[in-house]
Design a protein around this motif. Structure first.
Motif, PDB file in Angstrom:
ATOM      1  N   LYS A 327       0.866  -1.185   0.000  1.00 29.27           N
ATOM      2  CA  LYS A 327       0.000   0.000   0.000  1.00 29.27           C
ATOM      3  C   LYS A 327       0.895   1.225   0.000  1.00 29.27           C
ATOM      4  O   LYS A 327       1.990   1.188   0.573  1.00 29.27           O
ATOM      5  CB  LYS A 327      -0.848   0.037   1.281  1.00 29.27           C
ATOM      6  CG  LYS A 327      -1.965  -0.976   1.313  1.00 29.27           C
ATOM      7  CD  LYS A 327      -3.034  -0.565   0.361  1.00 29.27           C
ATOM      8  CE  LYS A 327      -4.339  -1.284   0.600  1.00 29.27           C
ATOM      9  NZ  LYS A 327      -5.324  -0.955  -0.433  1.00 29.27           N
ATOM     10  N   ASN A 328       0.448   2.308  -0.599  1.00 30.85           N
ATOM     11  CA  ASN A 328       1.260   3.518  -0.550  1.00 30.85           C
ATOM     12  C   ASN A 328       0.403   4.755  -0.686  1.00 30.85           C
ATOM     13  O   ASN A 328      -0.739   4.703  -1.152  1.00 30.85           O
ATOM     14  CB  ASN A 328       2.318   3.495  -1.666  1.00 30.85           C
ATOM     15  CG  ASN A 328       1.771   4.003  -3.004  1.00 30.85           C
ATOM     16  OD1 ASN A 328       1.775   5.219  -3.253  1.00 30.85           O
ATOM     17  ND2 ASN A 328       1.261   3.108  -3.847  1.00 30.85           N
ATOM     18  N   MET A 355       8.251  -0.781   6.275  1.00 34.99           N
ATOM     19  CA  MET A 355       7.639   0.501   5.931  1.00 34.99           C
ATOM     20  C   MET A 355       8.777   1.426   5.484  1.00 34.99           C
ATOM     21  O   MET A 355       9.847   1.438   6.094  1.00 34.99           O
ATOM     22  CB  MET A 355       6.952   1.041   7.182  1.00 34.99           C
ATOM     23  CG  MET A 355       6.251   2.354   7.035  1.00 34.99           C
ATOM     24  SD  MET A 355       5.143   2.633   8.467  1.00 34.99           S
ATOM     25  CE  MET A 355       6.305   3.151   9.724  1.00 34.99           C
ATOM     26  N   ARG A 403      -4.211  -4.631   5.598  1.00 32.64           N
ATOM     27  CA  ARG A 403      -5.286  -3.687   5.194  1.00 32.64           C
ATOM     28  C   ARG A 403      -5.708  -2.837   6.393  1.00 32.64           C
ATOM     29  O   ARG A 403      -5.915  -1.634   6.280  1.00 32.64           O
ATOM     30  CB  ARG A 403      -6.503  -4.454   4.674  1.00 32.64           C
ATOM     31  CG  ARG A 403      -6.339  -4.900   3.249  1.00 32.64           C
ATOM     32  CD  ARG A 403      -7.696  -5.181   2.586  1.00 32.64           C
ATOM     33  NE  ARG A 403      -7.444  -5.757   1.279  1.00 32.64           N
ATOM     34  CZ  ARG A 403      -7.602  -7.048   0.986  1.00 32.64           C
ATOM     35  NH1 ARG A 403      -8.057  -7.891   1.886  1.00 32.64           N
ATOM     36  NH2 ARG A 403      -7.314  -7.489  -0.226  1.00 32.64           N
ATOM     37  N   THR A 405      -3.923  -2.141   8.999  1.00 31.51           N
ATOM     38  CA  THR A 405      -2.817  -1.221   9.286  1.00 31.51           C
ATOM     39  C   THR A 405      -2.919   0.015   8.412  1.00 31.51           C
ATOM     40  O   THR A 405      -2.783   1.154   8.865  1.00 31.51           O
ATOM     41  CB  THR A 405      -1.468  -1.922   8.992  1.00 31.51           C
ATOM     42  OG1 THR A 405      -1.296  -2.969   9.925  1.00 31.51           O
ATOM     43  CG2 THR A 405      -0.312  -0.955   9.088  1.00 31.51           C
ATOM     44  N   TRP A 406      -3.145  -0.224   7.109  1.00 31.69           N
ATOM     45  CA  TRP A 406      -3.175   0.910   6.178  1.00 31.69           C
ATOM     46  C   TRP A 406      -4.348   1.851   6.481  1.00 31.69           C
ATOM     47  O   TRP A 406      -4.238   3.061   6.305  1.00 31.69           O
ATOM     48  CB  TRP A 406      -3.198   0.424   4.730  1.00 31.69           C
ATOM     49  CG  TRP A 406      -3.047   1.582   3.786  1.00 31.69           C
ATOM     50  CD1 TRP A 406      -3.986   2.109   2.953  1.00 31.69           C
ATOM     51  CD2 TRP A 406      -1.874   2.395   3.610  1.00 31.69           C
ATOM     52  NE1 TRP A 406      -3.483   3.177   2.257  1.00 31.69           N
ATOM     53  CE2 TRP A 406      -2.186   3.381   2.653  1.00 31.69           C
ATOM     54  CE3 TRP A 406      -0.594   2.391   4.179  1.00 31.69           C
ATOM     55  CZ2 TRP A 406      -1.260   4.350   2.249  1.00 31.69           C
ATOM     56  CZ3 TRP A 406       0.320   3.351   3.772  1.00 31.69           C
ATOM     57  CH2 TRP A 406      -0.021   4.309   2.825  1.00 31.69           C
ATOM     58  N   LYS A 407      -5.434   1.285   6.956  1.00 29.52           N
ATOM     59  CA  LYS A 407      -6.586   2.141   7.324  1.00 29.52           C
ATOM     60  C   LYS A 407      -6.166   3.181   8.361  1.00 29.52           C
ATOM     61  O   LYS A 407      -6.630   4.313   8.360  1.00 29.52           O
ATOM     62  CB  LYS A 407      -7.717   1.289   7.913  1.00 29.52           C
ATOM     63  CG  LYS A 407      -8.667   0.744   6.894  1.00 29.52           C
ATOM     64  CD  LYS A 407     -10.092   0.671   7.442  1.00 29.52           C
ATOM     65  CE  LYS A 407     -11.153   0.658   6.375  1.00 29.52           C
ATOM     66  NZ  LYS A 407     -10.874  -0.107   5.207  1.00 29.52           N
ATOM     67  N   GLU A 410      -3.555   5.654   6.352  1.00 30.69           N
ATOM     68  CA  GLU A 410      -4.025   6.350   5.152  1.00 30.69           C
ATOM     69  C   GLU A 410      -4.377   7.824   5.377  1.00 30.69           C
ATOM     70  O   GLU A 410      -4.123   8.655   4.498  1.00 30.69           O
ATOM     71  CB  GLU A 410      -5.219   5.600   4.546  1.00 30.69           C
ATOM     72  CG  GLU A 410      -5.458   5.998   3.104  1.00 30.69           C
ATOM     73  CD  GLU A 410      -6.496   5.117   2.423  1.00 30.69           C
ATOM     74  OE1 GLU A 410      -7.247   4.428   3.143  1.00 30.69           O
ATOM     75  OE2 GLU A 410      -6.541   5.127   1.182  1.00 30.69           O
TER      76      GLU A 410
END
Ligand SMILES: Cc1cc2nc3c(=O)[nH]c(=O)nc-3n(C[C@H](O)[C@H](O)[C@H](O)COP(=O)(O)OP(=O)(O)OC[C@H]3O[C@@H](n4cnc5c(N)ncnc54)[C@H](O)[C@@H]3O)c2cc1C
Length: 464
Positions: A327-328, A355, A403, A405-407, A410
């Motif tokens: 994710k980025n 990361m 997912r 984590t990215w929430k 973000e």
């Protein structure tokens, strides 16, 4: 040979008879591989082992004529098709199920003109092919961090590397491309010829045709840079990250500092910065001194190093065949609270992912947004989380945790870098991501590929 079931662009299937396949095979200079021919599995394999797709046909193109033949064949028979350059696209867009895959990996010539400061490279080249030939002359263009990434996918999507702050994105250093368009024409795109297409090729991805060769602007560069890695144990990570953030914002354009948060075994996180100073060494030594003196680094390998070695120093961290979920997002400013959030979130999932951030600004930010299709020019960093799991065990559960984590992360980001996009679908967000450049991209797509023949990419839909 009985007929071959192949997938069509309309999500259907047709049968190609033996005579049609034989004729196609005979019209190619390179090999046509079908399952279970020798080399079929090796050729369809890509860097991300999460992707396991089986093309019905693989054409190993040896030149532009083979590419034209493939494009015409795919269009005339309505086949879904994909283009494999270096095979590093994390989402696996280089390989299709049931269709025709164009494998460009045998087109790897590079020609350097040291007087004109240009290099032309065939589209199957890897980054190392170009660095190797240009550095012979003490020259370089901007390329990425892992040496076996393909130049075509990297350049079409933007292209970030250690020289980006000094010379811009890879696509800012693009002088021309030769492209086979959907109607099978061979078209040259540059500032002077097909300028609209040239605009779209600089950041708009593989939407407009099959690129067969790429011409880059080169820059004189000392073949020995100040490069290496400096790292701090976790108790110093917060302060070192803040210190990094502060010096990164005003850093000279000769330096690129890539910060990362890593695991040295599941229980031992640490913070480190990859360093490349490509200017004068004495000035670099002086500027890097405070960073190297900060806290008590556990490791500091920064020293005069051949640029080509710096360009492959991270290869071992991204071997072929690992399972990658990524994710980025672009980051405008990183506050102290933002840093606390990054570290807190990272610390909570031991060993799950790494990361890192790309360090933007400099020459990359000076190019006006509307000058190329690339969507962002005003961001300080690109934040990415990514996994490199060797084992396929428990993938669903690990992906779900990433997912989640990215929430949490973000909200620190705005938009994303398409070249780093992973396996989650992103097309729905492209309009927002490309912002003011989106409608112009649609116009270029509609002109050069009105039926969306080239769709296995970060797809821009043509106007219907
Ligand atoms: C380990 C790793 C490291 C990376 N490091 C960097 C980095 O440092 N900097 C950076 O900017 N990016 C980096 N990336 C992202 C990289 O730029 C993209 O994954 C890019 O798509 C890779 O190009 P490729 O040719 O290897 O891709 P492939 O997987 O072969 O192709 C991807 C897509 O590119 C298009 N494409 C490829 N070749 C052609 C062609 N000849 N004509 C038309 N379209 C084509 C197609 O749409 C294709 O689906 C990295 C990715 C990985 C996995």
């Amino acid at each position: 040979m009985p007929g071959l079931q192949v997938s069509t662009r309309g999500n259907g299937e047709i049968t190609l008879d033996e005579a049609t396949i034989r004729k196609f095979k005979e019209s190619l200079h390179g090999e046509l591989i079908l399952s279970p021919d020798p080399g079929y599995d090796d050729t369809r394999a890509i860097w991300n082992a999460m992707i396991d797709r089986r093309p019905a046909l693989i054409a190993r193109c040896l030149g532009v004529a083979d590419v034209v033949t493939c494009v015409n064949f795919a269009r005339e028979h309505g086949l879904i098709h994909s283009i494999k350059g270096g095979g590093h696209n994390i989402a696996g867009l280089a390989v299709c199920d049931g269709g025709l895959m164009l494998d460009m990996s045998r087109m790897r010539g590079v020609w350097v003109d040291p007087t004109a400061l240009t290099a032309r490279a065939q589209a199957g080249c890897l980054l190392s092919d170009v660095d190797r030939e240009t550095q012979l002359h003490g020259l370089a263009t901007v390329l990425g961090f892992i040496s076996n990434t393909g130049i075509a996918g990297l350049t079409l999507g933007g292209g970030f590397g250690y020289l980006t702050r000094r010379f811009g994105w890879t696509s800012d250093n693009l002088l021309s491309m030769e492209v086979v368009t959907a109607d099978g024409r061979i078209v040259r795109a540059s500032e002077q010829e097909n300028n609209d297409l040239f605009w779209g090729l600089r950041g708009g991805g593989g939407n407009f045709g099959v690129v067969t060769s790429i011409e880059y602007r080169l820059h004189p560069m000392n073949p020995v840079v100040l490069g290496g890695f400096i790292a701090w144990p976790w108790p110093q990570a917060r302060d070192a990250t803040r210190f990094y953030r502060d010096i990164a914002l005003d850093a000279p354009e000769e330096v690129n500092l890539i910060p990362g948060w890593y695991w040295d075994g599941p229980g031992t996180p640490y913070f480190g910065v990859g360093v490349c100073w490509s200017g004068d060494h004495a000035a670099g030594e002086a500027w890097l001194k405070p960073l190297r003196a900060f806290g008590k680094p556990a490791m500091d390998t920064i020293k005069p190093t051949p640029y080509v070695r710096v360009q492959s120093a991270s290869d071992a961290s991204a071997p072929d065949g690992i399972h990658c979920y990524a994710k980025n997002g672009f980051v405008g400013a990183l506050s102290d609270d933002g840093i606390d959030l990054l570290l807190d979130v990272f610390r909570r999932t031991p060993g799950l992912y790494d990361m890192f951030m790309d360090h933007c600004g400099g020459a990359y930010a000076r190019v006006p947004l509307e000058a190329t299709a690339f969507p962002r020019r005003d961001m300080a960093f690109i934040l990415a989380i990514w996994s490199g799991w060797r084992s396929p065990d428990g993938l669903d559960e690990k992906v779900a945790r990433m997912r989640a984590t990215w929430k949490e992360l973000e909200p620190l980001t705005r938009g994303f870098y398409t070249n780093y996009a992973g396996t989650d679908p992103v097309a729905a967000r492209d309009r927002e991501n490309f912002g003011a450049n989106f409608e112009r991209l649609v116009a270029v797509k509609t002109k050069y590929d009105p039926t969306n023949l080239f769709r296995l990419n970060s797809n821009i839909p043509p106007k219907t």
